[in-house]
Design a protein around this motif. Sequence first.
Motif, PDB file in Angstrom:
ATOM      1  N   LEU A   1       0.895  -1.215  -0.044  1.00  9.03           N
ATOM      2  CA  LEU A   1      -0.058   0.099   0.062  1.00  9.03           C
ATOM      3  C   LEU A   1       0.974   1.142   0.023  1.00  9.03           C
ATOM      4  O   LEU A   1       0.578   2.328  -0.509  1.00  9.03           O
ATOM      5  N   SER A   2       1.980   1.246   0.599  1.00  5.91           N
ATOM      6  CA  SER A   2       2.696   2.387   0.534  1.00  5.91           C
ATOM      7  C   SER A   2       4.182   2.187   0.032  1.00  5.91           C
ATOM      8  O   SER A   2       5.080   2.847   0.079  1.00  5.91           O
ATOM      9  N   ALA A   3       4.586   0.968  -0.559  1.00  5.07           N
ATOM     10  CA  ALA A   3       5.805   0.887  -1.264  1.00  5.07           C
ATOM     11  C   ALA A   3       5.957   2.042  -2.371  1.00  5.07           C
ATOM     12  O   ALA A   3       5.157   2.369  -3.052  1.00  5.07           O
ATOM     13  N   PRO A   4       7.053   2.287  -2.587  1.00  3.70           N
ATOM     14  CA  PRO A   4       7.562   3.435  -3.616  1.00  3.70           C
ATOM     15  C   PRO A   4       7.121   2.797  -4.943  1.00  3.70           C
ATOM     16  O   PRO A   4       7.402   1.684  -5.477  1.00  3.70           O
ATOM     17  N   SER A   5       6.150   3.596  -5.630  1.00  2.00           N
ATOM     18  CA  SER A   5       5.552   3.234  -6.829  1.00  2.00           C
ATOM     19  C   SER A   5       6.633   3.120  -8.101  1.00  2.00           C
ATOM     20  O   SER A   5       6.437   2.245  -9.094  1.00  2.00           O
TER      21      SER A   5
ATOM     22  N   ARG B   1       6.686   6.525   3.201  1.00  2.00           N
ATOM     23  CA  ARG B   1       6.009   7.265   2.143  1.00  2.00           C
ATOM     24  C   ARG B   1       7.006   8.376   1.568  1.00  2.00           C
ATOM     25  O   ARG B   1       7.253   8.469   0.329  1.00  2.00           O
ATOM     26  N   ALA B   2       7.760   9.339   2.470  1.00  2.00           N
ATOM     27  CA  ALA B   2       8.473  10.187   1.921  1.00  2.00           C
ATOM     28  C   ALA B   2       9.900   9.575   1.142  1.00  2.00           C
ATOM     29  O   ALA B   2      10.316  10.166   0.269  1.00  2.00           O
ATOM     30  N   LEU B   3      10.252   8.461   1.548  1.00  2.00           N
ATOM     31  CA  LEU B   3      11.392   7.911   1.066  1.00  2.00           C
ATOM     32  C   LEU B   3      11.210   7.576  -0.431  1.00  2.00           C
ATOM     33  O   LEU B   3      12.205   7.369  -1.221  1.00  2.00           O
ATOM     34  N   GLY B   4       9.901   7.125  -0.665  1.00  2.00           N
ATOM     35  CA  GLY B   4       9.855   6.607  -1.929  1.00  2.00           C
ATOM     36  C   GLY B   4       9.119   7.654  -2.953  1.00  2.00           C
ATOM     37  O   GLY B   4       8.777   7.113  -4.317  1.00  2.00           O
TER      38      GLY B   4
END
Lengths: 292, 319
Positions: A126-130, B241-244
């Motif tokens: 859900l919050s993995a880097p897209s 969230r900020a990292l990616g």
Amino acid sequence: MMDPAAAARWQGNTLSDMRRRMVDRIATVLCWLATVLVLLMLFSILFVLVRNGIGGLRWATLVHVTAPPGQGGGLANAIVGSLIQTGLAVLIGAPIGLLAGIYLAEFTATDGRLTNLVRFVSDLLLSAPSILVGLFIYMVVVVPTGHFSGMAGALALSMLVVPVVVRTTEDMLRLVPLSMREAAIALGAPRWRVILLVCLRAARDGVTTGILLALARVSGETAPLLFTSLGNMNWSVSPAAPMASLPVTIYQYAGAAYDDWTALAWTGALLITAGILMINITVRLGLGRNRK
Amino acid sequence: MDRSATSPSTLTGGARGNGDTIFTTIVRCAAVLILLGLGGMVVVMAWGARGAFAAFGPGFVLGTAWNPVTQHFGAAAPVFGTLVTALLAIALAVPLAFGIAVWLTEIASARIAGVIGTLIQLLAAVPSIIFGMWGFAVLVPFMAHHVEPLASHTLGRVPGIGIMFRGAPYGTGFLTGGMILAVMVTPFISAVMRDVFLSIPAVLKESAYGLGMTRWEVVRRIILPWSRTSVVGGIMLGLGRALGETMAITFVIGNANHIGWSLFSPGNTIASLIALEFPESAMGSLKFSSLMAAGFLLMLISLGTLVCSRLLLRTGRAA
């Protein structure tokens, strides 16, 4: 009755009470400031989008395809490409998310360890880097097939659809009253019919909400599309060929040195944000109504 | 009558049992597909990165070069940029999110809090690329013309920390990147905080108010200790969230492979490096592999953060 000292304390007359009240006031003011500041950011974004994008919001923008600078192109291929890719992504991702959500909600008792793991991994996705999803699909779809394609873009987006649908489906199924299940089971219905025809029907609104939220979430995604569907300057609706999309077109045009391209980027940004916010507001209004 | 007597066996046996077996298999497969998704990402990224790790070894992480001409690649600068911008974002977002959560739960009336809370959640729905464009059009000029010159004249003269606020006011750079990310992650953190604050038993707060505590004291001494684990989990979620984040930061970070003390200087993050350089790197080249290796590092960093976040949020919920 209070003794005088306690009464004085009660009325806040002592020095330490004044200090406490001051600290409380300051904290309250800071909380107000934080809220106002973040709301200002939201309005600033909306204001800038409308100011820069409204000028390009003409019929021609919606029906013409992208063109070289100075030739009055529009965004038609990007809009249609976005619709196709997000549509395909939901068609692929929503059923998987729905089934996995059912699994998490209904099979915890029997498969406790596996459901916990799946729930955990789904929350991670859900919050993995897209952008990493884009790289992954590039490696497993674009490289073997030898070319960028709208389908690869849709697959990348579907990986982002799944966790959103899983989360809402599970939450909504858990809200279905136990008595409804018991009634259905008592009538002699097998478990799969109870789940699909009774529980899922009862949770239908919530599940639809989840799918809409997933649609809103992926329709603004840019990074996963950069290496999968790539973008296309021409009209193309074939999922096997590189396909344009609004976010990628915005990305390419926003930094361009041509004024008409920058203007198109703002118009595209306005369109996409308006669409996403509209879905979100609708869904939230619907949710609020259901909760009452 | 007859049916009810034999119900346990008929419910689990025969055609019904088959239907249930098939259904169970299908939903279990869908769930396992999610595991395969994340597992596949990790394996494929590691596979793509093997060339770079073979060529540079573990030194890839600490190498500061990024030179396609000499074929030397190291991830230190983008890793540095990723960490600095994300930590800046958290430093700015946590007070904001905390203030909002307290305002929504303790100060505003329920109806107004509902409306404002929804508005703030809408900010989370705005796509990342829109933040990038807004940052480039609004925040960068504002920083370049107002904030950065002022900061370097005042804070830049302070011994010690002054070094962080010197340098040419380009407007782009680590600080602007951190600010954009802060605006983006604030809604997530404040949503987690608001939910935990709301889950505190009313009796606790009421008795504290009854003892004559001010609102701030209730927040400080009752709410915060009660919700500490979940609050930290929410902060880690924001950090993850900020990292990616990719698109927003790509617009404002300046895109220079640079490590330095100044928060005003242009830099790079792993995500923006990949977004910018991946399209122009040939499949199978060392640069391609190095980008995959950088992506693999990003995956380790962000998944590590997110795992911590989820574990904390889960313990918090159980408590």
